[in-house]
Design a protein around this motif. Structure first.
Motif, PDB file in Angstrom:
ATOM      1  N   THR A  24      21.427 -32.716 -12.259  1.00  0.00           N
ATOM      2  CA  THR A  24      21.356 -33.987 -11.560  1.00  0.00           C
ATOM      3  C   THR A  24      20.004 -34.637 -11.808  1.00  0.00           C
ATOM      4  OG1 THR A  24      22.793 -33.126  -9.842  1.00  0.00           O
ATOM      5  CG2 THR A  24      21.500 -35.072  -9.286  1.00  0.00           C
ATOM      6  N   GLU A  25      20.038 -35.947 -12.034  1.00  0.00           N
ATOM      7  CA  GLU A  25      18.792 -36.679 -12.263  1.00  0.00           C
ATOM      8  C   GLU A  25      17.911 -36.626 -11.023  1.00  0.00           C
ATOM      9  OE1 GLU A  25      17.291 -41.254 -13.212  1.00  0.00           O
ATOM     10  OE2 GLU A  25      19.384 -40.686 -13.572  1.00  0.00           O
ATOM     11  N   GLU A  26      16.619 -36.424 -11.234  1.00  0.00           N
ATOM     12  CA  GLU A  26      15.655 -36.394 -10.143  1.00  0.00           C
ATOM     13  C   GLU A  26      14.542 -37.393 -10.418  1.00  0.00           C
ATOM     14  OE1 GLU A  26      14.183 -32.497  -9.297  1.00  0.00           O
ATOM     15  OE2 GLU A  26      16.170 -31.584  -9.245  1.00  0.00           O
ATOM     16  N   ALA A  27      13.759 -37.691  -9.377  1.00  0.00           N
ATOM     17  CA  ALA A  27      12.601 -38.557  -9.540  1.00  0.00           C
ATOM     18  C   ALA A  27      11.647 -37.927 -10.559  1.00  0.00           C
ATOM     19  CB  ALA A  27      11.899 -38.752  -8.202  1.00  0.00           C
ATOM     20  N   LYS A  28      11.089 -38.745 -11.431  1.00  0.00           N
ATOM     21  CA  LYS A  28      10.229 -38.238 -12.501  1.00  0.00           C
ATOM     22  C   LYS A  28       8.775 -38.185 -12.032  1.00  0.00           C
ATOM     23  CE  LYS A  28      13.214 -39.811 -16.258  1.00  0.00           C
ATOM     24  NZ  LYS A  28      14.362 -40.104 -15.386  1.00  0.00           N
ATOM     25  N   TYR A  29       8.117 -37.055 -12.309  1.00  0.00           N
ATOM     26  CA  TYR A  29       6.718 -36.902 -11.938  1.00  0.00           C
ATOM     27  C   TYR A  29       6.035 -35.889 -12.848  1.00  0.00           C
ATOM     28  CZ  TYR A  29       8.373 -32.645  -9.539  1.00  0.00           C
ATOM     29  OH  TYR A  29       8.938 -31.429  -9.244  1.00  0.00           O
ATOM     30  N   ASN A  30       4.700 -35.932 -12.832  1.00  0.00           N
ATOM     31  CA  ASN A  30       3.873 -34.949 -13.527  1.00  0.00           C
ATOM     32  C   ASN A  30       3.097 -34.157 -12.486  1.00  0.00           C
ATOM     33  OD1 ASN A  30       4.525 -35.793 -16.215  1.00  0.00           O
ATOM     34  ND2 ASN A  30       3.142 -37.535 -15.958  1.00  0.00           N
ATOM     35  N   VAL A  31       2.999 -32.848 -12.671  1.00  0.00           N
ATOM     36  CA  VAL A  31       2.240 -31.999 -11.755  1.00  0.00           C
ATOM     37  C   VAL A  31       0.760 -32.036 -12.154  1.00  0.00           C
ATOM     38  CG1 VAL A  31       1.923 -29.676 -10.850  1.00  0.00           C
ATOM     39  CG2 VAL A  31       4.230 -30.514 -11.342  1.00  0.00           C
ATOM     40  N   VAL A  32      -0.078 -32.459 -11.214  1.00  0.00           N
ATOM     41  CA  VAL A  32      -1.523 -32.563 -11.445  1.00  0.00           C
ATOM     42  C   VAL A  32      -2.229 -31.282 -11.022  1.00  0.00           C
ATOM     43  CG1 VAL A  32      -3.612 -33.875 -10.856  1.00  0.00           C
ATOM     44  CG2 VAL A  32      -1.409 -35.051 -11.092  1.00  0.00           C
ATOM     45  N   ASP A  37       2.979 -22.694  -3.037  1.00  0.00           N
ATOM     46  CA  ASP A  37       4.117 -23.601  -2.854  1.00  0.00           C
ATOM     47  C   ASP A  37       3.709 -25.068  -2.778  1.00  0.00           C
ATOM     48  OD1 ASP A  37       6.006 -21.515  -2.791  1.00  0.00           O
ATOM     49  OD2 ASP A  37       5.620 -21.161  -0.659  1.00  0.00           O
ATOM     50  N   PHE A  38       2.425 -25.354  -2.991  1.00  0.00           N
ATOM     51  CA  PHE A  38       1.924 -26.726  -2.916  1.00  0.00           C
ATOM     52  C   PHE A  38       1.796 -27.313  -4.315  1.00  0.00           C
ATOM     53  CE2 PHE A  38       0.013 -24.402   0.667  1.00  0.00           C
ATOM     54  CZ  PHE A  38       0.435 -25.182   1.737  1.00  0.00           C
ATOM     55  N   GLU A  39       2.039 -28.619  -4.427  1.00  0.00           N
ATOM     56  CA  GLU A  39       1.798 -29.331  -5.680  1.00  0.00           C
ATOM     57  C   GLU A  39       1.242 -30.717  -5.391  1.00  0.00           C
ATOM     58  OE1 GLU A  39       5.061 -27.497  -8.846  1.00  0.00           O
ATOM     59  OE2 GLU A  39       5.365 -29.507  -7.997  1.00  0.00           O
ATOM     60  N   LEU A  40       0.358 -31.169  -6.273  1.00  0.00           N
ATOM     61  CA  LEU A  40      -0.077 -32.564  -6.291  1.00  0.00           C
ATOM     62  C   LEU A  40       0.612 -33.197  -7.486  1.00  0.00           C
ATOM     63  CD1 LEU A  40      -1.968 -34.767  -5.112  1.00  0.00           C
ATOM     64  CD2 LEU A  40      -3.650 -34.051  -6.829  1.00  0.00           C
ATOM     65  N   ARG A  41       1.378 -34.267  -7.240  1.00  0.00           N
ATOM     66  CA  ARG A  41       2.211 -34.866  -8.279  1.00  0.00           C
ATOM     67  C   ARG A  41       1.920 -36.351  -8.451  1.00  0.00           C
ATOM     68  NH1 ARG A  41       7.881 -32.682  -5.633  1.00  0.00           N
ATOM     69  NH2 ARG A  41       7.612 -30.432  -6.037  1.00  0.00           N
ATOM     70  N   ASP A  42       2.060 -36.820  -9.669  1.00  0.00           N
ATOM     71  CA  ASP A  42       2.034 -38.254  -9.952  1.00  0.00           C
ATOM     72  C   ASP A  42       3.459 -38.703 -10.244  1.00  0.00           C
ATOM     73  OD1 ASP A  42      -0.656 -38.682  -9.571  1.00  0.00           O
ATOM     74  OD2 ASP A  42      -1.187 -38.399 -11.674  1.00  0.00           O
ATOM     75  N   TYR A  43       4.038 -39.478  -9.318  1.00  0.00           N
ATOM     76  CA  TYR A  43       5.408 -39.963  -9.456  1.00  0.00           C
ATOM     77  C   TYR A  43       5.448 -41.302 -10.186  1.00  0.00           C
ATOM     78  CZ  TYR A  43       7.752 -36.581  -6.404  1.00  0.00           C
ATOM     79  OH  TYR A  43       8.292 -35.436  -5.878  1.00  0.00           O
ATOM     80  N   GLN A  44       6.477 -41.477 -11.016  1.00  0.00           N
ATOM     81  CA  GLN A  44       6.731 -42.767 -11.624  1.00  0.00           C
ATOM     82  C   GLN A  44       7.372 -43.702 -10.592  1.00  0.00           C
ATOM     83  OE1 GLN A  44       8.961 -42.480 -15.285  1.00  0.00           O
ATOM     84  NE2 GLN A  44       7.786 -40.709 -16.016  1.00  0.00           N
ATOM     85  N   ARG A 138      14.996 -50.671  -2.323  1.00  0.00           N
ATOM     86  CA  ARG A 138      13.537 -50.765  -2.193  1.00  0.00           C
ATOM     87  C   ARG A 138      12.848 -50.194  -3.428  1.00  0.00           C
ATOM     88  NH1 ARG A 138       9.601 -47.485   0.366  1.00  0.00           N
ATOM     89  NH2 ARG A 138      11.172 -45.980   1.086  1.00  0.00           N
ATOM     90  N   GLN A 139      11.992 -51.024  -4.037  1.00  0.00           N
ATOM     91  CA  GLN A 139      11.199 -50.572  -5.183  1.00  0.00           C
ATOM     92  C   GLN A 139       9.976 -49.812  -4.682  1.00  0.00           C
ATOM     93  OE1 GLN A 139      11.597 -51.573  -8.846  1.00  0.00           O
ATOM     94  NE2 GLN A 139      10.334 -49.720  -8.857  1.00  0.00           N
ATOM     95  N   VAL A 140       9.810 -48.587  -5.138  1.00  0.00           N
ATOM     96  CA  VAL A 140       8.663 -47.770  -4.757  1.00  0.00           C
ATOM     97  C   VAL A 140       7.723 -47.696  -5.959  1.00  0.00           C
ATOM     98  CG1 VAL A 140       7.896 -45.506  -3.957  1.00  0.00           C
ATOM     99  CG2 VAL A 140      10.104 -46.416  -3.203  1.00  0.00           C
ATOM    100  N   PRO A 141       6.465 -48.107  -5.816  1.00  0.00           N
ATOM    101  CA  PRO A 141       5.545 -48.085  -6.966  1.00  0.00           C
ATOM    102  C   PRO A 141       5.138 -46.662  -7.344  1.00  0.00           C
ATOM    103  CG  PRO A 141       4.371 -48.662  -4.966  1.00  0.00           C
ATOM    104  CD  PRO A 141       5.824 -48.608  -4.596  1.00  0.00           C
ATOM    105  N   ALA A 142       4.564 -46.518  -8.523  1.00  0.00           N
ATOM    106  CA  ALA A 142       4.008 -45.227  -8.926  1.00  0.00           C
ATOM    107  C   ALA A 142       2.968 -44.809  -7.891  1.00  0.00           C
ATOM    108  CB  ALA A 142       3.371 -45.349 -10.306  1.00  0.00           C
ATOM    109  N   ARG A 143       2.942 -43.517  -7.557  1.00  0.00           N
ATOM    110  CA  ARG A 143       2.013 -43.060  -6.528  1.00  0.00           C
ATOM    111  C   ARG A 143       1.762 -41.564  -6.673  1.00  0.00           C
ATOM    112  NH1 ARG A 143       5.805 -43.055  -1.078  1.00  0.00           N
ATOM    113  NH2 ARG A 143       7.620 -42.038  -2.005  1.00  0.00           N
ATOM    114  N   ARG A 144       0.716 -41.120  -6.010  1.00  0.00           N
ATOM    115  CA  ARG A 144       0.331 -39.701  -6.024  1.00  0.00           C
ATOM    116  C   ARG A 144       0.827 -39.051  -4.734  1.00  0.00           C
ATOM    117  NH1 ARG A 144      -5.184 -38.100  -8.740  1.00  0.00           N
ATOM    118  NH2 ARG A 144      -3.763 -38.297 -10.514  1.00  0.00           N
ATOM    119  N   ILE A 145       1.490 -37.911  -4.879  1.00  0.00           N
ATOM    120  CA  ILE A 145       2.157 -37.258  -3.756  1.00  0.00           C
ATOM    121  C   ILE A 145       1.714 -35.803  -3.656  1.00  0.00           C
ATOM    122  CG2 ILE A 145       4.391 -36.439  -2.870  1.00  0.00           C
ATOM    123  CD1 ILE A 145       4.212 -39.394  -2.579  1.00  0.00           C
TER     124      ILE A 145
END
Length: 207
Positions: A24-32, A37-44, A138-145
């Protein structure tokens, strides 16, 4: 939920479970950054179909699910003609939008906003408008999560426990919280609790 809503809810999750097994397609992100169990991600940037509902944290997704699933199953303003062979016949049909993951939920005052991620091949201009006026796109901008992943039951207690852990990790790294926490669930309700993928997601800013 009434009987019909319950049927829609579980039938939809059966489909969701099947599509999950087929990538299944998921939101695209890169792990920073990753730590246990924690991650800092940059989401498109991405688009959500979202509805705000009343109810407890456990009830909210059930109350919203049938509305959102109805939208992606064809309750929208973009109609198409589907040709069938042997024999050839033609019927009007609403566009069906593929299921994506996760189902996401966040606080909205005393209510809950529950959302489905829209497939990446759609834009705000090409997505059909929902028939249900309560559903917004709703359009969600690129952000850090900042995120924490955990398995187990879908309960307010476990949500709050892991939200507190994630906030502590954010504080330890001296990051600033820049938005509301979201509760993301990737699996159908019939999946064993110990195999479920759940996440808390919090937007952050790094100084």
């Amino acid at each position: 939920m009434n009987g019909s809503s319950t049927a829609v809810f579980f039938f939809a999750f059966i489909l969701f479970g099947a599509t999950t097994a087929m990538a299944t397609e998921e939101a695209k992100y890169n792990v920073v950054k990753k730590e246990a169990d924690f991650e800092l991600r940059d989401y498109q940037a991405h688009i959500l179909a979202e509805v705000v509902v009343d109810g407890s944290i456990e009830e909210a997704s059930s109350n919203a699910f049938s509305k959102l699933f109805g939208y992606i199953s064809g309750k929208n303003t973009k109609r198409a003609k589907v040709a069938m062979t042997a024999p050839v016949s033609q019927v009007p049909a609403s566009e069906k939008i593929p299921m994506t993951a996760p189902v996401e939920q966040r606080g909205a005052g005393k209510k809950w906003a529950v959302s489905f991620l829209m497939p990446a091949n759609y834009t705000m201009a090409t997505l059909p408008k929902p028939d249900d006026a309560g559903i917004i796109l709703r359009q969600v901008p690129a952000r850090r999560i900042a995120s924490i992943r955990y398995s187990g039951l879908w309960s307010e207690k476990r949500y709050l426990e892991h939200k507190t852990e994630l906030e502590a990790w954010i504080g330890k790294n001296n990051w600033s919280i820049k938005g509301d926490a979201s509760w993301a669930r990737y699996d159908p309700p019939f999946k064993p609790w110990f195999m479920r993928r759940n996440e808390i997601l919090i937007p952050v800013e790094i100084h």
